[in-house]
Design a protein around this motif. Sequence first.
Motif, PDB file in Angstrom:
ATOM      1  N   LYS A  63       0.785  -1.128   0.087  1.00 15.23           N
ATOM      2  CA  LYS A  63      -0.181   0.120  -0.084  1.00 15.23           C
ATOM      3  C   LYS A  63       0.775   1.265  -0.063  1.00 15.23           C
ATOM      4  N   GLU A  64       2.069   1.238   1.001  1.00 13.62           N
ATOM      5  CA  GLU A  64       2.919   2.433   0.859  1.00 13.62           C
ATOM      6  C   GLU A  64       3.622   2.620  -0.488  1.00 13.62           C
ATOM      7  N   ILE A  65       3.956   1.523  -1.157  1.00 18.96           N
ATOM      8  CA  ILE A  65       4.514   1.540  -2.529  1.00 18.96           C
ATOM      9  C   ILE A  65       3.554   2.152  -3.497  1.00 18.96           C
ATOM     10  N   GLU A  66       2.201   1.708  -3.429  1.00 19.14           N
ATOM     11  CA  GLU A  66       1.227   2.315  -4.311  1.00 19.14           C
ATOM     12  C   GLU A  66       1.162   3.723  -3.948  1.00 19.14           C
ATOM     13  N   GLU A  67       1.010   3.978  -2.922  1.00 19.12           N
ATOM     14  CA  GLU A  67       0.835   5.582  -2.579  1.00 19.12           C
ATOM     15  C   GLU A  67       1.939   6.440  -3.088  1.00 19.12           C
ATOM     16  N   THR A  68       3.060   5.868  -2.786  1.00 20.48           N
ATOM     17  CA  THR A  68       4.477   6.652  -3.122  1.00 20.48           C
ATOM     18  C   THR A  68       4.422   6.683  -4.746  1.00 20.48           C
ATOM     19  N   ALA A  74       2.313  11.925  -9.609  1.00 19.75           N
ATOM     20  CA  ALA A  74       1.376  13.206  -9.612  1.00 19.75           C
ATOM     21  C   ALA A  74       2.553  14.493  -9.611  1.00 19.75           C
ATOM     22  N   LEU A  75       3.670  14.217  -8.937  1.00 19.14           N
ATOM     23  CA  LEU A  75       4.951  15.079  -8.881  1.00 19.14           C
ATOM     24  C   LEU A  75       5.456  15.366 -10.453  1.00 19.14           C
ATOM     25  N   LEU A  76       5.557  14.095 -10.989  1.00 19.51           N
ATOM     26  CA  LEU A  76       5.932  14.065 -12.413  1.00 19.51           C
ATOM     27  C   LEU A  76       5.183  14.874 -13.304  1.00 19.51           C
ATOM     28  N   GLU A  77       3.664  14.705 -13.153  1.00 19.41           N
ATOM     29  CA  GLU A  77       2.856  15.548 -13.945  1.00 19.41           C
ATOM     30  C   GLU A  77       2.665  16.734 -13.827  1.00 19.41           C
ATOM     31  N   ARG A  78       2.910  17.189 -12.465  1.00 22.44           N
ATOM     32  CA  ARG A  78       2.909  18.658 -12.097  1.00 22.44           C
ATOM     33  C   ARG A  78       4.096  19.431 -12.438  1.00 22.44           C
ATOM     34  N   THR A  79       5.135  18.629 -12.518  1.00 27.41           N
ATOM     35  CA  THR A  79       6.408  19.099 -13.214  1.00 27.41           C
ATOM     36  C   THR A  79       6.554  19.351 -14.642  1.00 27.41           C
ATOM     37  N   ARG A  80       5.784  18.184 -15.234  1.00 25.43           N
ATOM     38  CA  ARG A  80       5.741  18.499 -16.686  1.00 25.43           C
ATOM     39  C   ARG A  80       5.165  19.530 -17.135  1.00 25.43           C
ATOM     40  N   LEU A  81       3.897  19.659 -16.543  1.00 24.77           N
ATOM     41  CA  LEU A  81       3.006  20.863 -16.972  1.00 24.77           C
ATOM     42  C   LEU A  81       3.565  22.192 -16.709  1.00 24.77           C
ATOM     43  N   LYS A  82       4.340  22.218 -15.547  1.00 21.73           N
ATOM     44  CA  LYS A  82       5.197  23.583 -15.277  1.00 21.73           C
ATOM     45  C   LYS A  82       6.198  23.858 -16.363  1.00 21.73           C
TER      46      LYS A  82
END
Length: 108
Positions: A63-68, A74-82
């Motif tokens: 579960k922790e791995i899935e959440e990570t 999400a971080l990669l997507e936000r960074t890509r959009l930026k």
Amino acid sequence: MGPQSDVELIKAIYRAEREADRIVREAEDSAKAMLAEAEATARGILEAKSIEIARGERENREKEIEETEKEAQALLERTRLKVEAWVRRSGPGIDSIADALFDRILPP
């Protein structure tokens, strides 16, 4: 009959002692068997509990791995959009800087 009855009494005492020894040995054997069975049961319970705990820990790690992984995505997507937004905003400026550098470096 006095001495004969003493012999019979001694024999009876001897038989009673042997019977008592037999009863004690049987009780000891039963106690050992019960103890061995209890130990085996305890080991089985401990092993089952260990497996259950390990499974729970593994499920928690999964579960922790899935959440990570979700957070990383999400971080990669936000960074890509930026980055895309920065490139759109900076594109004309980068082109003009590149043109100016070419003008300086390359002979006219």
